[in-house]
Design a protein around this motif. Structure first.
Motif, PDB file in Angstrom:
ATOM      1  N   LYS A 149       8.742   3.744  -6.739  1.00 19.85           N
ATOM      2  CA  LYS A 149       9.083   2.360  -6.449  1.00 19.85           C
ATOM      3  C   LYS A 149      10.512   2.125  -6.901  1.00 19.85           C
ATOM      4  N   LEU A 150      11.291   1.403  -6.073  1.00 20.24           N
ATOM      5  CA  LEU A 150      12.711   1.180  -6.333  1.00 20.24           C
ATOM      6  C   LEU A 150      12.982  -0.272  -6.700  1.00 20.24           C
ATOM      7  N   LYS A 151      14.125  -0.488  -7.344  1.00 25.11           N
ATOM      8  CA  LYS A 151      14.558  -1.857  -7.640  1.00 25.11           C
ATOM      9  C   LYS A 151      14.795  -2.640  -6.354  1.00 25.11           C
ATOM     10  N   ASP A 152      15.411  -1.990  -5.388  1.00 28.23           N
ATOM     11  CA  ASP A 152      15.734  -2.626  -4.117  1.00 28.23           C
ATOM     12  C   ASP A 152      15.187  -1.761  -2.992  1.00 28.23           C
ATOM     13  N   LEU A 153      14.202  -2.265  -2.272  1.00 26.74           N
ATOM     14  CA  LEU A 153      13.569  -1.468  -1.224  1.00 26.74           C
ATOM     15  C   LEU A 153      14.537  -1.128  -0.099  1.00 26.74           C
ATOM     16  N   HIS A 154      15.606  -1.927   0.070  1.00 26.02           N
ATOM     17  CA  HIS A 154      16.573  -1.663   1.135  1.00 26.02           C
ATOM     18  C   HIS A 154      17.493  -0.479   0.812  1.00 26.02           C
ATOM     19  N   GLN A 155      17.435   0.008  -0.418  1.00 22.29           N
ATOM     20  CA  GLN A 155      18.235   1.167  -0.814  1.00 22.29           C
ATOM     21  C   GLN A 155      17.457   2.473  -0.686  1.00 22.29           C
ATOM     22  N   ALA A 156      16.296   2.422  -0.009  1.00 26.13           N
ATOM     23  CA  ALA A 156      15.404   3.584   0.019  1.00 26.13           C
ATOM     24  C   ALA A 156      16.073   4.811   0.621  1.00 26.13           C
ATOM     25  N   ARG A 157      16.789   4.650   1.716  1.00 30.29           N
ATOM     26  CA  ARG A 157      17.411   5.824   2.352  1.00 30.29           C
ATOM     27  C   ARG A 157      18.496   6.419   1.464  1.00 30.29           C
ATOM     28  N   LYS A 158      19.272   5.554   0.832  1.00 28.77           N
ATOM     29  CA  LYS A 158      20.334   6.029  -0.057  1.00 28.77           C
ATOM     30  C   LYS A 158      19.753   6.781  -1.241  1.00 28.77           C
ATOM     31  N   VAL A 159      18.715   6.232  -1.862  1.00 25.00           N
ATOM     32  CA  VAL A 159      18.105   6.880  -3.026  1.00 25.00           C
ATOM     33  C   VAL A 159      17.432   8.183  -2.610  1.00 25.00           C
ATOM     34  N   VAL A 161       0.831  -1.215   0.000  1.00 28.08           N
ATOM     35  CA  VAL A 161       0.000   0.000   0.000  1.00 28.08           C
ATOM     36  C   VAL A 161       0.858   1.254   0.000  1.00 28.08           C
ATOM     37  N   VAL A 162       1.970   1.196   0.724  1.00 25.17           N
ATOM     38  CA  VAL A 162       2.855   2.358   0.858  1.00 25.17           C
ATOM     39  C   VAL A 162       3.984   2.247  -0.150  1.00 25.17           C
ATOM     40  N   SER A 163       4.307   3.334  -0.801  1.00 24.67           N
ATOM     41  CA  SER A 163       5.403   3.330  -1.779  1.00 24.67           C
ATOM     42  C   SER A 163       6.742   3.386  -1.065  1.00 24.67           C
ATOM     43  N   HIS A 164       7.808   3.076  -1.808  1.00 21.45           N
ATOM     44  CA  HIS A 164       9.140   3.070  -1.226  1.00 21.45           C
ATOM     45  C   HIS A 164       9.600   4.478  -0.846  1.00 21.45           C
ATOM     46  N   ILE A 165       9.287   5.447  -1.683  1.00 20.33           N
ATOM     47  CA  ILE A 165       9.674   6.842  -1.428  1.00 20.33           C
ATOM     48  C   ILE A 165       8.519   7.750  -1.820  1.00 20.33           C
ATOM     49  N   GLU A 166       8.300   8.789  -1.033  1.00 18.67           N
ATOM     50  CA  GLU A 166       7.305   9.813  -1.353  1.00 18.67           C
ATOM     51  C   GLU A 166       7.993  11.169  -1.453  1.00 18.67           C
ATOM     52  N   ASP A 173      11.671  23.325  -3.685  1.00 21.95           N
ATOM     53  CA  ASP A 173      11.619  23.079  -2.240  1.00 21.95           C
ATOM     54  C   ASP A 173      10.678  21.902  -1.989  1.00 21.95           C
ATOM     55  N   LEU A 174      11.230  20.707  -1.951  1.00 25.06           N
ATOM     56  CA  LEU A 174      10.431  19.496  -1.822  1.00 25.06           C
ATOM     57  C   LEU A 174      10.880  18.680  -0.613  1.00 25.06           C
ATOM     58  N   LEU A 175       9.942  17.945  -0.068  1.00 27.00           N
ATOM     59  CA  LEU A 175      10.236  17.047   1.048  1.00 27.00           C
ATOM     60  C   LEU A 175      10.262  15.614   0.535  1.00 27.00           C
ATOM     61  N   ILE A 176      11.181  14.815   1.068  1.00 28.44           N
ATOM     62  CA  ILE A 176      11.328  13.428   0.629  1.00 28.44           C
ATOM     63  C   ILE A 176      11.296  12.530   1.856  1.00 28.44           C
ATOM     64  N   ARG A 177      10.492  11.473   1.759  1.00 30.92           N
ATOM     65  CA  ARG A 177      10.350  10.544   2.878  1.00 30.92           C
ATOM     66  C   ARG A 177      10.351   9.117   2.337  1.00 30.92           C
ATOM     67  N   ASP A 178      11.203   8.257   2.910  1.00 37.30           N
ATOM     68  CA  ASP A 178      11.229   6.859   2.472  1.00 37.30           C
ATOM     69  C   ASP A 178      10.425   5.996   3.436  1.00 37.30           C
ATOM     70  N   TRP A 179      10.163   4.756   3.048  1.00 34.44           N
ATOM     71  CA  TRP A 179       9.260   3.890   3.814  1.00 34.44           C
ATOM     72  C   TRP A 179       9.799   3.550   5.192  1.00 34.44           C
ATOM     73  N   THR A 180      11.119   3.559   5.379  1.00 33.86           N
ATOM     74  CA  THR A 180      11.668   3.226   6.688  1.00 33.86           C
ATOM     75  C   THR A 180      11.378   4.316   7.712  1.00 33.86           C
ATOM     76  N   ARG A 181      11.175   5.535   7.253  1.00 28.20           N
ATOM     77  CA  ARG A 181      10.896   6.649   8.169  1.00 28.20           C
ATOM     78  C   ARG A 181       9.403   6.793   8.456  1.00 28.20           C
ATOM     79  N   GLN A 182       8.564   6.306   7.562  1.00 32.82           N
ATOM     80  CA  GLN A 182       7.130   6.412   7.782  1.00 32.82           C
ATOM     81  C   GLN A 182       6.683   5.597   8.988  1.00 32.82           C
TER      82      GLN A 182
END
Length: 418
Positions: A231-241, A65-70, A252-261
């Motif tokens: 959506k990423l190739k590798d979900l474990h790379q979310a913070r790096k991407v 339901v939740v994407s890898h990065i928003e 001026d944009l905000l970026i949030r990955d799934w590990t922080r949600q």
């Protein structure tokens, strides 16, 4: 090749001991120590496997339901240039899908029933690129989200709570009101339920509403999408991407990955896993150090044997080796038995737990509390190997003091009363 007598004698002391009542008791204590090690190792493997499975199950269902990065604009405003942001995000080699969305909250009402919900405006043509939710939608509901028709797709549990089915009407109440001469009046829009979805994650099944992104923009008076989901190739790379995108995206944009949600939830699970490892390792340690009493009694019982071996030329190191082998044998057998038992239960827990629930007439995992309704298990080598090593090391350490005392037996004193 001849086996060293230390090994042969240590193994003999381990398996023998029923000729006398005293030896039988020593053998019983040795068996209890072995069983304690096996149960402790098995408990460690089962508990850690279940915790790994629980974390993996919830994570996978959440990511359906939740994407890898928003990527979203501050204060819930529309993105200034959606097409440009989409192009820049897709330029990252780790990104395999991107879709615009509108995210906000609202009330959903039907009759006297009213529920708070997370409202997500999506582009049905692109939603399949960023989540697996399309596979969970029933009856092609995604294609029925047509711009201008104000249809909604509800989570299964939310639809059940409101008592609605596809084709029924619900009222969406926007949080920001409309100013009139009579005061502030809530903005409401009647919507048609076109389908339901079942992600397997209770939090989203009981609180998520999907509608077309254009309809969401009209209802909440926005000029366009408020964010982009990736959506990423590798979900474990979310913070790096996410860090890479923060440096390459314009504006001026905000970026949030799934590990922080769900950072607090994942951190709590990891902390609980570490604490359970420590607590259950103490159980293994208690069982391992039962070997001390076993070996002390064995040394006392075998004083005459030790004295004879010393007079025949055995060195103190050889005597110590005999009892180290005896204790280590108990530790190795107990550890191997625990590994077999633990892995057997861990790999078959999806069969054992339902059978136990049926026998007891109880549910161990209420879905409303634990988010999932079945007991998952995911044995991992990174957990099993340390468990085996720690168990063997503790068993070996427990043999050192009694073995050292055996090597210090004085032959003359031991044979005086024999």
């Amino acid at each position: 090749m001849q086996i060293p007598y230390e090994l042969r004698l240590g193994w003999r002391y381990t398996r023998a001991g029923r000729a006398t009542r005293r030896n039988g008791f020593i053998s019983f204590i040795s068996g209890v120590s072995m069983l304690g090690i096996a149960l402790g190792v098995a408990a460690l493997i089962i508990v850690l496997s279940v915790m790994n499975g629980f974390q993996k199950e919830v994570r996978d269902r959440m990511l359906s339901v939740v994407s890898h990065i928003e990527i979203f604009s501050p204060y819930g405003q529309a993105l200034p240039d959606v097409a440009k942001t989409l192009s820049e995000a897709r330029a990252n080699p780790h990104v395999v899908g991107a879709a615009p969305f509108i995210g906000t909250q609202a009330l959903l009402a039907r009759g006297e029933d009213m529920k708070g919900a997370i409202v997500r405006g999506i582009d049905p043509a692109l939603e399949g690129e960023v989540t697996d939710l399309a596979a969970a939608l029933r009856g092609g509901a995604l294609e029925q989200l047509v711009s201008g028709e104000f249809g909604v797709v509800l989570g299964r549990d939310l639809a059940r709570q409101l008592g609605v089915q596809p084709g029924d009407k619900v009222t969406l109440v926007a949080p920001s009101g409309q100013v009139t001469p009579a005061g502030v009046v809530p903005r409401m829009k009647q919507m048609t339920v076109v389908g339901t979805f079942d992600s397997g994650h209770y939090e989203y099944d009981a609180g998520l509403v999907l509608l077309h992104v254009d309809d969401a923009a009209r209802i909440f008076r926005l000029e366009g999408p408020t964010g982009i989901r990736l959506k990423l190739k590798d979900l474990h790379q979310a913070r790096k991407v996410a860090s890479q995108l923060a440096a390459t995206l314009s504006g001026d944009l905000l970026i949030r990955d799934w590990t922080r949600q769900n950072r607090n939830w994942f951190a709590a699970v990891q902390l609980e896993k570490r604490m359970m490892f420590i607590i259950l390792t103490l159980i293994v340690a208690v069982a391992a150090f039962n070997l001390v009493s076993t070996l002390v009694m064995t040394v006392t019982d075998k004083r005459a044997d030790i004295a004879i071996l010393r007079t025949l030329g055995a060195s103190p190191a050889s005597i110590m080796g005999v009892f180290v082998v005896q204790g280590a044998t108990v530790g190795v057998i107990g550890t191997l038995a625990g590994l077999l038992l633990g892995l057997g239960v861990a790999f078959n827990i999806d069969v054992l737990v339902p059978a136990l629930e049926r026998a007891l007439g109880a549910s161990f995992l209420p879905q409303e509390i634990y988010l999932i309704s079945r007991m998952p298990s995911d044995p991992q080598g990174s957990d099993i190997l340390p468990i085996a090593i720690i168990s063997l090391v503790l068993a070996f350490v427990a043999t050192l003091y009694p073995s050292w005392r055996a090597s210090r037996v004085n032959p003359a004193e031991a044979l005086r009363y024999e």
